[in-house]
Design a protein around this motif. Structure first.
Motif, mmCIF file in Angstrom:
data_model
loop_
_atom_site.group_PDB
_atom_site.id
_atom_site.type_symbol
_atom_site.label_atom_id
_atom_site.label_comp_id
_atom_site.label_asym_id
_atom_site.label_seq_id
_atom_site.Cartn_x
_atom_site.Cartn_y
_atom_site.Cartn_z
ATOM 1 N N ILE A 274 0.872 -1.185 0.000
ATOM 2 C CA ILE A 274 0.000 0.000 0.000
ATOM 3 C C ILE A 274 0.904 1.229 0.000
ATOM 4 O O ILE A 274 1.757 1.377 0.868
ATOM 5 N N ALA A 275 0.732 2.085 -1.005
ATOM 6 C CA ALA A 275 1.498 3.325 -1.055
ATOM 7 C C ALA A 275 0.695 4.410 -0.354
ATOM 8 O O ALA A 275 -0.446 4.667 -0.711
ATOM 9 N N ALA A 276 1.278 5.005 0.680
ATOM 10 C CA ALA A 276 0.592 6.071 1.423
ATOM 11 C C ALA A 276 1.606 7.166 1.715
ATOM 12 O O ALA A 276 1.832 7.529 2.860
ATOM 13 N N ALA B 16 -3.461 4.716 -0.623
ATOM 14 C CA ALA B 16 -4.436 5.323 0.272
ATOM 15 C C ALA B 16 -4.027 6.752 0.577
ATOM 16 O O ALA B 16 -2.846 7.072 0.620
ATOM 17 N N GLY B 17 -5.007 7.584 0.760
ATOM 18 C CA GLY B 17 -4.767 8.939 1.229
ATOM 19 C C GLY B 17 -4.502 9.940 0.130
ATOM 20 O O GLY B 17 -4.811 9.710 -1.041
ATOM 21 N N ALA B 18 -3.877 11.049 0.540
ATOM 22 C CA ALA B 18 -3.761 12.203 -0.335
ATOM 23 C C ALA B 18 -2.769 12.005 -1.477
ATOM 24 O O ALA B 18 -2.680 12.832 -2.368
ATOM 25 N N CYS C 59 -8.751 10.415 4.356
ATOM 26 C CA CYS C 59 -7.546 9.573 4.387
ATOM 27 C C CYS C 59 -7.842 8.288 5.158
ATOM 28 O O CYS C 59 -7.450 7.192 4.743
ATOM 29 N N ILE C 60 -8.547 8.449 6.282
ATOM 30 C CA ILE C 60 -8.854 7.281 7.108
ATOM 31 C C ILE C 60 -9.790 6.342 6.357
ATOM 32 O O ILE C 60 -9.604 5.125 6.357
ATOM 33 N N ALA D 226 -7.779 4.567 3.735
ATOM 34 C CA ALA D 226 -6.884 3.583 4.339
ATOM 35 C C ALA D 226 -7.669 2.302 4.649
ATOM 36 O O ALA D 226 -7.193 1.195 4.416
#
Lengths: 601, 194
Positions: A127-129, A333-335, A345-346, A349
């Motif tokens: 997962i890229a965050a 996930a996220g911005a 974002c949550i 995720a």
């Protein structure tokens, strides 16, 4: 945050960069570069070292608005609970040398012998965050100019307002250290602009963030004057809108215009509601630029081989899979994927975690078997297929194309690139499409052959039916996985069989389910149309049209337009004759095969 | 004729298909091509399923064509039916007689029927060349890598870890928390941030 540090199922690796990811879903090999922290896990966070250190450096956590020691913690609640040595600032690494912190550490937790190390991990999913960085507005509204010390960014204001920040929560004018009597917020600083180096999009969170800060400023000092310059406040969602209304009730003034900042922090602006011919001027003590967000996605995109959209955010595979990249097993996930506030974002995720969790329910990852296969007898190892594979699934080994099955998506672009008929797509072979054309064109007369891609155009045609839209029954639709699978040879074959009209249809540019493969379709069809013209055939008989899954009406209009095109028998006979002739390059093919090195790349 | 043992299953879908399209004509036309079996059913996706299973077994069919609705609706259904009957699911080909024929040519029954015949014959010719396929299975390493220790990375890690999965959370900087940790309060409820 604390939960992450103590969760038995989470291994936390800080000071680490991902430098390479190889493999496929279920089996990724990840190379990490570990930077030295110089403080070991024996650290008890007692702070003795901090007391002894005399070297100061710019505090990036406080956006450079404060100083910190060379051994430090970014903020009090940092996880892991270990100090870190800034080796760029620490004089231990200079000729001077210094080991004061080391001398005072009772736990012997400081280790200057640490160096950069590489480590390999084996994981099943990624997962890229990697999030965002705030936009740097240097040069806008005087920011960064010594003449305008009281122009700051929203992030700098945020740190100033934090009880742990450089001013212990007091909002001050950087120039005088006094409390400002009035504050101006300038929205969209560097955002929603087509100017070079600025952000063309709305970052979504700057408006509610400004309203939040306006309310927080008003709380202790209700008499503070606050102006917000904007081009439309965007506070969607029920509580955000409530916040905005509350700010207005408390007297925050929203001006639908952008000001100019001149000497002495005087802002000049025209209020469109008051409609003066003469602009207003007002001096402000503090000017906060509400800056947008810039995705920190480029590195991830390079390492993971996942595509970015035009604006630099990671691109979703399709809008119904908002956490998926085109590569199975890699999510985001996220911005880093789109401007998102904390709550979003949550949510994202959670969605990405669910996708990963689905994989972990099974011992195996199952992948579609509709993929490409290379015929090693026919393959010359020229490498063209590999260059056309946007998924990096093909490599040349011993002068033969080798397809990594797990990475192949079955789009068929490689097949189209191959001049030697060495590649086929399982159950979408050249022959299988040809036999369908033969059946469809037993009585070619006024038939319209439509090649439709599985994801968008075929679904668009379905939607036309579901909506009971009526169109010509002369159409014969042939499905391919991607429009890029439609070889120009197939279109020529259809003309050779006497097809009067052919439509090639795929997803809209930017929506292709195989990255940008439909752009290959576009260039191939455009080229073939030119070829038709040069042979004296009306190029309109071949049409390329983008139809999305929701565009039943557009599909029908496409067919209707094609239906209106008049093609007489002579024209059909001509194209039939031209394309029935055996193709020239056949003889050349053998030559190339005899001398494969010539074409190797 | 060919050695293939092809079964063609023509669905009426009540009157959805059988209204505009003359399904008997379709069956007759297909039967003339020498396929092993042509079977009609009013609802292939429901009552027809067991018929398909028993026909595959009884007639030893090695490939089938289901002429019904869009494969986007029921391809998975009929692949599963094939599997039940011991036939490789990729030896089943669907022909779209509803969304792309009967529904959009409702007022031209003759033309619609002719199109349906063509579509089924196209499907028959294609399925003759279909190959049995097996989905690729790759072993799953049950460990997740999460890159970035901001709010999204933290939340994804916790969710997965709480579900009992092994997580490796990688962060470039010396601490997790990301940009959210730098914020004083967060909207809309002005909660404390870290």
């Amino acid at each position: 945050m604390v939960d992450v540090g103590r969760h038995p199922n989470i291994e936390l690796l800080t000071m680490c960069e991902v430098v390479e990811v190889k493999g496929y879903v279920g089996s990724f090999e990840v190379t990490l570069r570990k930077h030295p922290r110089y403080v070991t896990e024996d650290c008890t966070f007692c702070g003795e070292c901090l007391q002894r250190c005399n070297v100061f450096a710019e505090d990036d956590f406080n956006v450079g608005r404060a100083l910190r020691k060379a051994i430090y913690t970014p903020f009090l609640q940092s996880i892991p609970r270990q100090y870190v040595v800034d080796d760029k600032a620490c004089i231990h690494f200079s000729e001077e040398g210094c080991e004061k912190c080391l001398e005072d550490c009772k736990k012997h937790a400081i280790d200057f012998s640490q160096t950069v190390e590489e480590e390999t991990l084996h994981v099943g999913t990624v997962i890229a965050a990697t999030g965002i960085r705030p936009y740097n507005p240097t040069g806008l509204y005087g920011y960064g100019d010594k003449r305008f010390p009281d122009v700051i960014t929203s992030m700098e204001l945020e740190r100033m307002m934090s009880p742990e920040g450089p001013t212990n929560g007091k909002v001050i004018r950087p120039s005088t250290g006094e409390r400002p009597g009035n504050v101006a917020f300038i929205q969209c600083a560097g955002s929603r602009s087509s100017k070079e180096g600025q952000l063309p999009y709305c970052s979504k969170l700057c408006c509610p963030n400004t309203v939040k800060n306006a309310l927080l400023l008003k709380e202790p000092f209700p008499d503070i004057d606050i102006y917000v310059f904007h081009s439309g406040i965007r506070t969607s969602g029920n509580r955000q809108e409530k916040m905005f209304l509350e700010a207005r009730r408390q007297g925050v003034i929203f001006v639908n215009a952008f000001p100019e900042v001149t000497e002495g922090h005087i802002l000049t602006f025209s209020d469109p509601i008051l409609g003066q011919d003469r602009p207003l001027q007002k001096q402000f003590d503090l000017v906060a630029l509400a800056v947008g967000i810039v995705p920190a996605a480029q590195e991830m995109s390079n390492v993971l081989g996942v595509p970015l959209g035009k604006r630099g955010f990671i691109k979703e595979d399709n809008q119904l899979s908002p956490s998926s990249t085109p590569t199975s097993g890699i999510y985001f996930a996220g911005a880093v994927g789109s401007p998102s506030d904390i709550k979003q974002c949550i949510e994202q995720a959670g969605n990405a975690a669910m996708e990963v969790s689905k994989h972990f329910q099974k011992d195996f990852a199952e992948l579609s078997p509709i993929i490409a296969k290379a015929d090693t007898e026919k393959c010359t190892g020229c490498g063209k297929c590999g260059n056309h594979c946007l998924f990096g699934a093909i490599r040349i080994e011993d002068k033969v194309a080798v397809i990594t099955e797990a990475m192949c998506r079955g789009c068929g672009n490689c097949l189209n690139a191959c001049k030697f008929d060495a590649i086929s797509i399982a159950n979408y072979t050249e022959q299988q499409i040809k036999v369908q054309l033969i059946e469809a064109l037993r009585k070619p007369e006024d038939k319209i052959i439509v090649f439709a891609c599985h994801w968008c155009s075929y679904a668009g045609a379905d939607f036309a039916g579901t909506s009971r839209l009526q169109y010509s029954p002369k159409t014969r639709i042939i499905k391919t996985m991607c429009s890029c699978r439609v070889r120009t040879d197939l279109i020529k074959y259809a003309f050779a069989l006497g097809a009067p009209k052919v439509v090639v249809s795929g997803c809209h540019p930017g929506d292709c389910h195989y990255l940008d493969n439909n752009m290959f379709t576009k260039s191939r069809v455009t080229k073939l149309k030119e070829q038709l013209s040069s042979k004296g055939i009306n190029p309109e008989r071949l049409m390329l049209e983008w139809v999305s899954a929701s565009e039943g009406q557009r599909f029908v209009e496409t067919i209707r337009r094609m239906e209106q095109l008049e093609v007489d028998e002579d024209e059909i006979e001509m194209s039939k004759m031209i394309f029935s002739r055996p193709e020239k390059p056949k003889s050349r093919r053998k030559k190339v095969r005899l001398n494969p090195d010539r074409k190797s790349t | 004729m060919s050695e293939d043992r092809i079964g063609v299953f023509v669905c009426h879908c009540g009157t959805n298909i059988a209204g505009p399209v003359d399904c008997h004509k379709v069956s007759e036309a297909v039967a003339r091509t020498g396929v092993t079996l042509v079977r009609e059913h009013s609802y292939m996706c429901t009552g027809g399923q067991s018929q398909i299973v028993s026909d595959i077994e009884e007639y030893r069919l090695d490939r089938i064509v289901v002429a019904a609705c869009s494969p986007r609706i029921h391809e998975e259904t009929f692949r599963a039916v094939s599997t039940v009957a011991g036939l490789n699911p990729f030896m089943m080909e669907m022909v779209n007689m509803r969304e792309q024929c009967s529904w959009c040519h409702a007022h031209e029954p003759d033309e619609a029927t002719q199109k349906a015949i063509d579509l089924v014959l196209m499907g028959v010719e294609k399925v003759k060349l279909n190959e049995p396929l097996i989905p690729l299975q790759v072993p799953m390493t049950k460990k997740a890598l999460i890159v970035g220790g901001g709010i999204s990375g933290i939340e994804a890690s916790l969710q997965l870890a709480d579900l009992g999965h092994q997580v490796i959370l990688v962060e470039k900087g010396p601490t997790i928390g990301g940009k959210m940790a730098q914020l004083n309060k967060i909207f809309p409820d002005q909660n404390c941030s870290p």
